[in-house]
Design a protein around this motif. Structure first.
Motif, PDB file in Angstrom:
ATOM      1  N   VAL A 116       0.808  -1.222   0.000  1.00  0.00           N
ATOM      2  CA  VAL A 116       0.000   0.000   0.000  1.00  0.00           C
ATOM      3  C   VAL A 116       0.851   1.286   0.000  1.00  0.00           C
ATOM      4  O   VAL A 116       0.519   2.252  -0.674  1.00  0.00           O
ATOM      5  CB  VAL A 116      -1.020  -0.021   1.165  1.00  0.00           C
ATOM      6  CG1 VAL A 116      -0.374   0.303   2.488  1.00  0.00           C
ATOM      7  CG2 VAL A 116      -2.155   0.928   0.879  1.00  0.00           C
ATOM      8  N   PHE A 117       1.959   1.281   0.714  1.00  0.00           N
ATOM      9  CA  PHE A 117       2.731   2.535   0.801  1.00  0.00           C
ATOM     10  C   PHE A 117       3.439   2.838  -0.515  1.00  0.00           C
ATOM     11  O   PHE A 117       3.498   3.994  -0.945  1.00  0.00           O
ATOM     12  CB  PHE A 117       3.713   2.474   1.960  1.00  0.00           C
ATOM     13  CG  PHE A 117       3.020   2.275   3.276  1.00  0.00           C
ATOM     14  CD1 PHE A 117       2.191   3.273   3.782  1.00  0.00           C
ATOM     15  CD2 PHE A 117       3.138   1.091   3.973  1.00  0.00           C
ATOM     16  CE1 PHE A 117       1.513   3.083   4.974  1.00  0.00           C
ATOM     17  CE2 PHE A 117       2.470   0.890   5.162  1.00  0.00           C
ATOM     18  CZ  PHE A 117       1.656   1.887   5.664  1.00  0.00           C
ATOM     19  N   THR A 118       3.950   1.788  -1.145  1.00  0.00           N
ATOM     20  CA  THR A 118       4.563   1.991  -2.453  1.00  0.00           C
ATOM     21  C   THR A 118       3.547   2.549  -3.439  1.00  0.00           C
ATOM     22  O   THR A 118       3.848   3.462  -4.201  1.00  0.00           O
ATOM     23  CB  THR A 118       5.096   0.651  -2.995  1.00  0.00           C
ATOM     24  OG1 THR A 118       5.610  -0.076  -1.894  1.00  0.00           O
ATOM     25  CG2 THR A 118       6.159   0.857  -4.011  1.00  0.00           C
ATOM     26  N   THR A 119       2.339   1.967  -3.408  1.00  0.00           N
ATOM     27  CA  THR A 119       1.290   2.465  -4.296  1.00  0.00           C
ATOM     28  C   THR A 119       1.048   3.946  -4.039  1.00  0.00           C
ATOM     29  O   THR A 119       1.020   4.758  -4.962  1.00  0.00           O
ATOM     30  CB  THR A 119      -0.041   1.718  -4.042  1.00  0.00           C
ATOM     31  OG1 THR A 119       0.231   0.334  -3.975  1.00  0.00           O
ATOM     32  CG2 THR A 119      -1.040   2.013  -5.124  1.00  0.00           C
ATOM     33  N   THR A 120       0.872   4.292  -2.765  1.00  0.00           N
ATOM     34  CA  THR A 120       0.590   5.676  -2.410  1.00  0.00           C
ATOM     35  C   THR A 120       1.689   6.598  -2.927  1.00  0.00           C
ATOM     36  O   THR A 120       1.410   7.588  -3.606  1.00  0.00           O
ATOM     37  CB  THR A 120       0.501   5.821  -0.876  1.00  0.00           C
ATOM     38  OG1 THR A 120      -0.418   4.855  -0.398  1.00  0.00           O
ATOM     39  CG2 THR A 120       0.056   7.211  -0.489  1.00  0.00           C
ATOM     40  N   VAL A 121       2.926   6.257  -2.622  1.00  0.00           N
ATOM     41  CA  VAL A 121       4.037   7.137  -2.992  1.00  0.00           C
ATOM     42  C   VAL A 121       4.171   7.233  -4.517  1.00  0.00           C
ATOM     43  O   VAL A 121       4.280   8.327  -5.073  1.00  0.00           O
ATOM     44  CB  VAL A 121       5.351   6.627  -2.352  1.00  0.00           C
ATOM     45  CG1 VAL A 121       6.545   7.398  -2.884  1.00  0.00           C
ATOM     46  CG2 VAL A 121       5.269   6.754  -0.842  1.00  0.00           C
ATOM     47  N   ASN A 122       4.093   6.090  -5.199  1.00  0.00           N
ATOM     48  CA  ASN A 122       4.201   6.110  -6.667  1.00  0.00           C
ATOM     49  C   ASN A 122       3.106   6.945  -7.304  1.00  0.00           C
ATOM     50  O   ASN A 122       3.366   7.766  -8.172  1.00  0.00           O
ATOM     51  CB  ASN A 122       4.080   4.693  -7.242  1.00  0.00           C
ATOM     52  CG  ASN A 122       5.381   3.939  -7.118  1.00  0.00           C
ATOM     53  OD1 ASN A 122       6.397   4.521  -6.754  1.00  0.00           O
ATOM     54  ND2 ASN A 122       5.348   2.653  -7.415  1.00  0.00           N
ATOM     55  N   MET A 123       1.869   6.702  -6.878  1.00  0.00           N
ATOM     56  CA  MET A 123       0.754   7.407  -7.513  1.00  0.00           C
ATOM     57  C   MET A 123       0.786   8.888  -7.174  1.00  0.00           C
ATOM     58  O   MET A 123       0.551   9.724  -8.036  1.00  0.00           O
ATOM     59  CB  MET A 123      -0.593   6.789  -7.107  1.00  0.00           C
ATOM     60  CG  MET A 123      -0.893   5.451  -7.768  1.00  0.00           C
ATOM     61  SD  MET A 123      -0.464   5.347  -9.518  1.00  0.00           S
ATOM     62  CE  MET A 123      -1.650   6.442 -10.275  1.00  0.00           C
ATOM     63  N   TYR A 124       1.106   9.218  -5.921  1.00  0.00           N
ATOM     64  CA  TYR A 124       1.189  10.644  -5.568  1.00  0.00           C
ATOM     65  C   TYR A 124       2.251  11.323  -6.426  1.00  0.00           C
ATOM     66  O   TYR A 124       2.008  12.389  -6.997  1.00  0.00           O
ATOM     67  CB  TYR A 124       1.508  10.817  -4.083  1.00  0.00           C
ATOM     68  CG  TYR A 124       1.740  12.272  -3.716  1.00  0.00           C
ATOM     69  CD1 TYR A 124       0.660  13.135  -3.583  1.00  0.00           C
ATOM     70  CD2 TYR A 124       3.020  12.778  -3.558  1.00  0.00           C
ATOM     71  CE1 TYR A 124       0.851  14.472  -3.290  1.00  0.00           C
ATOM     72  CE2 TYR A 124       3.228  14.115  -3.270  1.00  0.00           C
ATOM     73  CZ  TYR A 124       2.137  14.953  -3.127  1.00  0.00           C
ATOM     74  OH  TYR A 124       2.338  16.276  -2.857  1.00  0.00           O
ATOM     75  N   ASN A 125       3.408  10.677  -6.528  1.00  0.00           N
ATOM     76  CA  ASN A 125       4.481  11.288  -7.322  1.00  0.00           C
ATOM     77  C   ASN A 125       4.098  11.471  -8.777  1.00  0.00           C
ATOM     78  O   ASN A 125       4.525  12.433  -9.406  1.00  0.00           O
ATOM     79  CB  ASN A 125       5.763  10.454  -7.226  1.00  0.00           C
ATOM     80  CG  ASN A 125       6.454  10.702  -5.911  1.00  0.00           C
ATOM     81  OD1 ASN A 125       6.255  11.750  -5.283  1.00  0.00           O
ATOM     82  ND2 ASN A 125       7.251   9.751  -5.462  1.00  0.00           N
ATOM     83  N   SER A 126       3.283  10.561  -9.311  1.00  0.00           N
ATOM     84  CA  SER A 126       2.898  10.808 -10.698  1.00  0.00           C
ATOM     85  C   SER A 126       1.760  11.820 -10.791  1.00  0.00           C
ATOM     86  O   SER A 126       1.723  12.613 -11.723  1.00  0.00           O
ATOM     87  CB  SER A 126       2.596   9.509 -11.442  1.00  0.00           C
ATOM     88  OG  SER A 126       1.512   8.873 -10.857  1.00  0.00           O
TER      89      SER A 126
END
Ligand SMILES: Nc1ncnc2c1ncn2[C@@H]1O[C@H](COP(=O)(O)OP(=O)(O)OP(=O)(O)O)[C@@H](O)[C@H]1O
Ligand SMILES: [Mg+2]
Lengths: 260, 250
Positions: free
Chosen positions: A146-156
């Motif tokens: 979940v955290f990777t998803t959050t960080v990746n999507m926020y960054n994009s």
């Protein structure tokens, strides 16, 4: 009609495609044969390494006697549930962070810590809190993804072209419209990339969970196999796992093609 | 004064950040009549874009008065970047404003299709922006702006990303389209020639803070298309006049 040059070009493309397919298959066949022969001739210890024909036999045995399908299903089920939960929750958190700079600034350090913390270290705690079962395994895989998803999507999300945002504002768009028609829509390619990463992260999380909890699933078969020193079982489970992760990847890949 | 569609009085804008504040615009006043074409020229960083973003309601003004003499004025804003969405067809890009305003009725959609056809984009209606040249993309962006039927068009250096050739022909197109559709427009430009050849009035802003240095009414001998206007005998007179005004303040 094509020109001579174009025909030659097409020929060349075809020949290259053939070479690629040939070597793809050649490598796996060569590897399997070498493994089989070395084990049969006892150049390597077949008890430790097993060999392809035995693995195939073991798969059939497991089907009949140990309910292999059930174990595959359990692992798949846990993977899919944690994949879906992590993807949805991660995207929702990322959207909230995008919508408010203030919330992002408050949560940023927590996210960084949680994202870099090796989640496996939480395993024993999770088992005590949630119980030694499917829920714990799903929860662990969820945490990993979940955290990777959050960080990746926020960054994009935040790389969205600021001029396009100004354009949307000038047309009177609400924040919700800016998000749905521009920010989210424009980042579907990176969403697909994130999903590809998520499916393998979830599988990693599930297997880690099953190794720890060891009741059902392919991870359990691996632990069980190693405990009774049945390395053939271990290798067979890993083999099946490899096939599953490849199939999952292909499913996402098909999804990507459909969207494009 | 009632024929003014928009009056701006003593408009000021201060930009704030943690290090301090910066007076970007001071006491800007000018007005525009219906169907008039005004250009704003001035040195880089004098606040031209700021004026437009305030008029387009994207930024808040600090002080002053902006008075529209129409109810619920609709504003069309167009930038240097075409900002077309690559995942939408030309038609869907052009309909973006209608969609956002929930006005994408069959009737309005047909209007947009007609606009696209009328201005040479008929064969590209279902194409994606990637397959269009820079000039055509900018034309789609203009039609996207016109689709919501704005009372005033705000154009921020609409041609500056294009090569010279395309720039000239697109300014002819733009002028023609704006005239045909009976639109009022305010355009920001760096190009003095572009300002003279396209506008009825030119507002010269000086650097910093941005204040109105001078407002020039353009009266050409034989007004025609912008390209023709560049050959008008009065053109060079205005060119020198504006050049001098700007030169003092660089
Ligand atoms: N969001 C902002 N925050 C702080 N300062 C800003 C902001 N936007 C613009 N400025 C400053 O305000 C001044 C005017 O900017 P503006 O973009 O309006 O100038 P401009 O005349 O359009 O310039 P250019 O010809 O380069 O486009 C500049 O000095 C710029 O640095
Ligand atoms: Mg500007």
């Amino acid at each position: 009609m094509f020109s001579e040059e174009h025909k030659n070009y097409l020929k060349k493309v075809k020949r290259q495609n053939k070479i690629v397919i040939f070597f793809k298959i050649f490598i796996i066949l060569a590897f399997m044969s070498l493994w089989e022969i070395c084990a049969k001739l006892e150049i390597i210890n077949p008890f430790l390494t097993s060999y392809p024909s035995q693995i195939i036999l073991t798969i059939f045995d497991l089907f009949k006697e140990n309910n292999l399908l059930l174990h595959i299903w359990i692992t798949l089920y846990e993977t899919i549930i944690s994949f879906l939960l992590a993807s949805i929750i991660g995207i929702i958190i990322a959207s909230i962070l995008w919508s408010s700079k203030t919330i992002f600034r408050i949560l940023d350090p927590y996210l960084t810590v949680l994202n870099s913390l090796p989640k496996i270290s939480l395993g024993p705690l999770i088992i005590i809190w949630v119980g030694a079962g499917t829920n714990s395994i799903i929860f662990m895989a969820l945490l990993i993804t979940v955290f990777t998803t959050t960080v990746n999507m926020y960054n994009s999300f935040i790389t969205t072209d600021p001029y396009k945002i100004i354009l949307m504002k000038s047309l009177g768009a609400t924040k919700m419209q800016i998000f749905s028609k521009l920010v989210f829509r424009g980042n579907i390619p990176s969403l697909i990339n994130t999903l590809k990463i998520n499916i393998s992260l979830s599988l990693i999380g599930v297997i880690m969970g099953e190794l720890l909890i060891s009741k059902q699933g392919l991870g359990y078969l691996i632990t069980y196999g190693s405990q009774v020193f049945n390395l053939n079982l271990v290798l067979t489970s890993i083999f099946v796992l490899g096939i599953i992760s490849y199939l999952l990847y292909i499913i996402i890949d098909l999804l990507e093609r459909k969207i494009k | 004064m009632s024929d003014n569609i928009l009056e701006i009085k003593n408009l000021s804008k201060i930009y704030h950040n943690e290090k301090g504040e910066m007076l970007a615009l001071k006491d800007i006043s000018f007005s525009i009549k219906k169907k008039e074409f005004i250009s704003i020229v001035g040195p880089s960083g004098c606040g031209k874009s700021t004026i437009l973003t305030i008029l387009a309601n994207i930024l808040k003004k600090s002080q002053g008065e902006i008075k529209f003499n129409i109810e619920n004025p609709k504003i069309g804003y167009m930038l240097q970047e075409d900002s077309l969405f690559p995942w939408r067809t030309v038609l869907d890009n052009a309909c973006l404003g209608l969609e956002i305003r929930k006005e994408k009725t069959e009737k309005n959609k047909n209007k947009v299709i007609n606009l696209l056809k009328k201005y040479g984009l008929g064969e590209f209606i279902n194409s994606y922006p990637d397959s269009l040249s820079g000039g055509l993309k900018q034309r789609v962006a203009l039609i996207r702006t016109l689709a919501i039927n704005p009372d005033i068009l705000l154009l921020d250096e609409p041609f500056s990303a294009l090569d010279y050739q395309t720039r000239l022909s697109l300014s002819d197109d733009l002028k023609r389209i704006i005239k045909n559709e009976n639109k009022t427009a305010i355009m920001v430009t760096h190009d003095i020639g572009e300002a003279i050849s396209m506008s009825d009035k030119i507002v010269i802003i000086s650097n910093r803070p941005g204040i109105v240095k001078k407002i020039i009414k353009v009266e050409l001998k034989n007004p025609g298309t912008p390209t023709e206007n560049r050959k008008d005998s009065n053109f060079i007179k205005y060119y020198d006049m504006i050049w001098k005004e700007l030169d003092n303040h660089v």
